[in-house]
Design a protein around this motif. Structure first.
Motif, PDB file in Angstrom:
ATOM      1  N   GLN A 212       5.114  -6.538   9.359  1.00 30.54           N
ATOM      2  CA  GLN A 212       4.217  -7.329  10.180  1.00 30.54           C
ATOM      3  C   GLN A 212       3.301  -8.170   9.310  1.00 30.54           C
ATOM      4  N   SER A 213       3.089  -9.405   9.701  1.00 31.53           N
ATOM      5  CA  SER A 213       2.230 -10.318   8.964  1.00 31.53           C
ATOM      6  C   SER A 213       0.820  -9.755   8.864  1.00 31.53           C
ATOM      7  N   GLY A 214       0.248  -9.832   7.667  1.00 29.65           N
ATOM      8  CA  GLY A 214      -1.108  -9.353   7.458  1.00 29.65           C
ATOM      9  C   GLY A 214      -1.193  -7.903   7.042  1.00 29.65           C
ATOM     10  N   LEU A 215      -0.078  -7.178   7.079  1.00 34.84           N
ATOM     11  CA  LEU A 215      -0.074  -5.777   6.678  1.00 34.84           C
ATOM     12  C   LEU A 215       0.671  -5.628   5.361  1.00 34.84           C
TER      13      LEU A 215
ATOM     14  N   VAL B 287       7.170   7.984   4.027  1.00 28.15           N
ATOM     15  CA  VAL B 287       7.384   7.429   2.687  1.00 28.15           C
ATOM     16  C   VAL B 287       6.412   6.279   2.434  1.00 28.15           C
ATOM     17  N   SER B 288       6.147   5.514   3.472  1.00 29.63           N
ATOM     18  CA  SER B 288       5.197   4.406   3.359  1.00 29.63           C
ATOM     19  C   SER B 288       4.545   4.177   4.707  1.00 29.63           C
ATOM     20  N   VAL B 289       3.403   3.535   4.687  1.00 29.50           N
ATOM     21  CA  VAL B 289       2.712   3.152   5.915  1.00 29.50           C
ATOM     22  C   VAL B 289       2.228   1.719   5.760  1.00 29.50           C
ATOM     23  N   ALA B 290       2.106   1.018   6.879  1.00 25.85           N
ATOM     24  CA  ALA B 290       1.627  -0.363   6.871  1.00 25.85           C
ATOM     25  C   ALA B 290       0.133  -0.364   7.166  1.00 25.85           C
ATOM     26  N   VAL B 291      -0.638  -0.968   6.279  1.00 31.32           N
ATOM     27  CA  VAL B 291      -2.094  -1.035   6.434  1.00 31.32           C
ATOM     28  C   VAL B 291      -2.563  -2.461   6.139  1.00 31.32           C
ATOM     29  N   PRO B 292      -3.757  -2.822   6.616  1.00 31.16           N
ATOM     30  CA  PRO B 292      -4.300  -4.144   6.289  1.00 31.16           C
ATOM     31  C   PRO B 292      -4.478  -4.310   4.781  1.00 31.16           C
ATOM     32  N   ILE B 293      -4.468  -5.552   4.344  1.00 35.78           N
ATOM     33  CA  ILE B 293      -4.463  -5.872   2.918  1.00 35.78           C
ATOM     34  C   ILE B 293      -5.670  -5.304   2.165  1.00 35.78           C
ATOM     35  N   GLY B 294      -6.832  -5.291   2.776  1.00 37.34           N
ATOM     36  CA  GLY B 294      -8.027  -4.757   2.111  1.00 37.34           C
ATOM     37  C   GLY B 294      -7.912  -3.273   1.824  1.00 37.34           C
TER      38      GLY B 294
ATOM     39  N   ALA C 187      -5.355  -2.812  -1.014  1.00 37.72           N
ATOM     40  CA  ALA C 187      -5.936  -3.115  -2.319  1.00 37.72           C
ATOM     41  C   ALA C 187      -6.778  -1.944  -2.811  1.00 37.72           C
ATOM     42  N   ASN C 188      -7.497  -1.299  -1.907  1.00 38.17           N
ATOM     43  CA  ASN C 188      -8.341  -0.164  -2.264  1.00 38.17           C
ATOM     44  C   ASN C 188      -7.509   1.045  -2.699  1.00 38.17           C
ATOM     45  N   VAL C 189      -6.527   1.441  -1.909  1.00 37.89           N
ATOM     46  CA  VAL C 189      -5.769   2.662  -2.218  1.00 37.89           C
ATOM     47  C   VAL C 189      -4.728   2.450  -3.314  1.00 37.89           C
ATOM     48  N   CYS C 190      -4.340   1.205  -3.549  1.00 36.71           N
ATOM     49  CA  CYS C 190      -3.370   0.914  -4.608  1.00 36.71           C
ATOM     50  C   CYS C 190      -4.049   0.473  -5.900  1.00 36.71           C
ATOM     51  N   ASP C 191      -5.364   0.324  -5.858  1.00 38.59           N
ATOM     52  CA  ASP C 191      -6.150  -0.073  -7.016  1.00 38.59           C
ATOM     53  C   ASP C 191      -5.662  -1.406  -7.607  1.00 38.59           C
ATOM     54  N   VAL C 192      -5.463  -2.379  -6.710  1.00 38.39           N
ATOM     55  CA  VAL C 192      -5.069  -3.730  -7.107  1.00 38.39           C
ATOM     56  C   VAL C 192      -5.979  -4.719  -6.385  1.00 38.39           C
ATOM     57  N   SER C 193      -5.938  -5.970  -6.801  1.00 34.67           N
ATOM     58  CA  SER C 193      -6.765  -6.973  -6.137  1.00 34.67           C
ATOM     59  C   SER C 193      -6.056  -7.504  -4.894  1.00 34.67           C
ATOM     60  N   VAL C 194      -6.856  -7.947  -3.956  1.00 38.37           N
ATOM     61  CA  VAL C 194      -6.315  -8.566  -2.744  1.00 38.37           C
ATOM     62  C   VAL C 194      -5.496  -9.789  -3.123  1.00 38.37           C
ATOM     63  N   LEU C 195      -5.985 -10.544  -4.113  1.00 40.35           N
ATOM     64  CA  LEU C 195      -5.291 -11.756  -4.555  1.00 40.35           C
ATOM     65  C   LEU C 195      -3.879 -11.431  -5.050  1.00 40.35           C
ATOM     66  N   SER C 196      -3.721 -10.354  -5.811  1.00 44.15           N
ATOM     67  CA  SER C 196      -2.387 -10.015  -6.320  1.00 44.15           C
ATOM     68  C   SER C 196      -1.447  -9.644  -5.175  1.00 44.15           C
TER      69      SER C 196
ATOM     70  N   PRO D 198       8.172  -9.156   1.875  1.00 42.54           N
ATOM     71  CA  PRO D 198       7.323  -8.055   2.340  1.00 42.54           C
ATOM     72  C   PRO D 198       6.403  -7.581   1.208  1.00 42.54           C
ATOM     73  N   THR D 199       5.131  -7.512   1.491  1.00 40.34           N
ATOM     74  CA  THR D 199       4.147  -7.112   0.488  1.00 40.34           C
ATOM     75  C   THR D 199       4.106  -5.594   0.385  1.00 40.34           C
ATOM     76  N   THR D 200       4.197  -5.085  -0.837  1.00 43.21           N
ATOM     77  CA  THR D 200       4.170  -3.639  -1.054  1.00 43.21           C
ATOM     78  C   THR D 200       3.278  -3.304  -2.247  1.00 43.21           C
ATOM     79  N   CYS D 201       2.818  -2.062  -2.278  1.00 46.86           N
ATOM     80  CA  CYS D 201       2.098  -1.532  -3.431  1.00 46.86           C
ATOM     81  C   CYS D 201       2.212  -0.016  -3.411  1.00 46.86           C
ATOM     82  N   ASP D 202       1.928   0.607  -4.540  1.00 47.85           N
ATOM     83  CA  ASP D 202       2.007   2.058  -4.657  1.00 47.85           C
ATOM     84  C   ASP D 202       0.604   2.646  -4.602  1.00 47.85           C
ATOM     85  N   ALA D 203       0.393   3.564  -3.670  1.00 48.48           N
ATOM     86  CA  ALA D 203      -0.924   4.200  -3.527  1.00 48.48           C
ATOM     87  C   ALA D 203      -1.227   5.053  -4.747  1.00 48.48           C
ATOM     88  N   THR D 204      -2.434   4.910  -5.254  1.00 46.83           N
ATOM     89  CA  THR D 204      -2.881   5.740  -6.377  1.00 46.83           C
ATOM     90  C   THR D 204      -4.027   6.652  -5.959  1.00 46.83           C
ATOM     91  N   ASN D 205      -4.621   6.393  -4.801  1.00 47.55           N
ATOM     92  CA  ASN D 205      -5.674   7.237  -4.257  1.00 47.55           C
ATOM     93  C   ASN D 205      -5.661   7.136  -2.740  1.00 47.55           C
TER      94      ASN D 205
END
Length: 170
Positions: free
Chosen positions: A29-32, A121-128, A131-140, A147-154
């Motif tokens: 979904q767009s935005g997630l 295995v994964s969940v769709a969440v808003p970009i902010g 960025a918080n749980v994956c410890d990356v910037s919103v810009l990245s 499809p936008t993905t990242c690995d949760a670190t916290n």
């Protein structure tokens, strides 16, 4: 007469909007952002403490049967609910291991071992949140193509809610 004419118009508008509600569970979904949970040490707890009304509902017993004056009331869940999934999601992401054997006033320990729950295995969440749980910037995250993905670190409360929704099948 106008009420009769407007009712089908509103019904059609709701029907046209219904597919968007059904697609809210989609991870494309767009935005997630798809947050990969595989690197987090998540495990479904043995039991969680929930309010007596939630416990009565998921254990299929009466509230009266759970009112034990000794304060050591427990029951075994026979079905799931969003409230129970929230407690499980919070226990799964609590760094202090909360949720297991919580003997707190007004709460009932619900055994969830017999429920067929699978850690998503994964969940769709808003970009902010991503960025918080994956410890990356919103810009990245915004610069990714496809499809936008990242690995949760916290974890976070919002991630716990997303996990709870996935556990509840919503």
């Amino acid at each position: 007469m106008r009420k009769l004419i407007l009712a089908p118009v509103f019904a059609a508008a709701i029907a046209l909007g219904a597919p968007s509600f059904a697609m809210a569970a989609s991870n494309d979904q767009s935005g997630l952002v798809n947050v990969n949970l595989q690197d987090l040490a998540l495990a479904i707890p043995v039991s969680v403490a929930v309010p007596i009304g939630v416990a009565a509902n998921v254990c299929d017993v009466s509230v009266l049967s759970l009112q034990d004056p000794t304060g050591t009331t427990e029951c075994t869940a026979t079905n799931n609910s969003l409230a129970l999934s929230r407690a499980i999601g919070l226990a799964m992401t609590d760094p202090n291991g909360g949720g297991s054997s919580n003997h707190q006033s007004g709460l009932v320990n619900v055994n969830v071992q017999d429920l067929e729950l699978a850690v998503p295995v994964s969940v769709a969440v808003p970009i902010g949140i991503a960025a918080n749980v994956c410890d990356v910037s919103v810009l990245s995250l915004q610069q990714q193509t496809g499809p936008t993905t990242c690995d949760a670190t916290n974890t976070s409360t919002a991630l716990s809610e997303a996990i709870a929704s996935a556990l509840a099948g919503q």
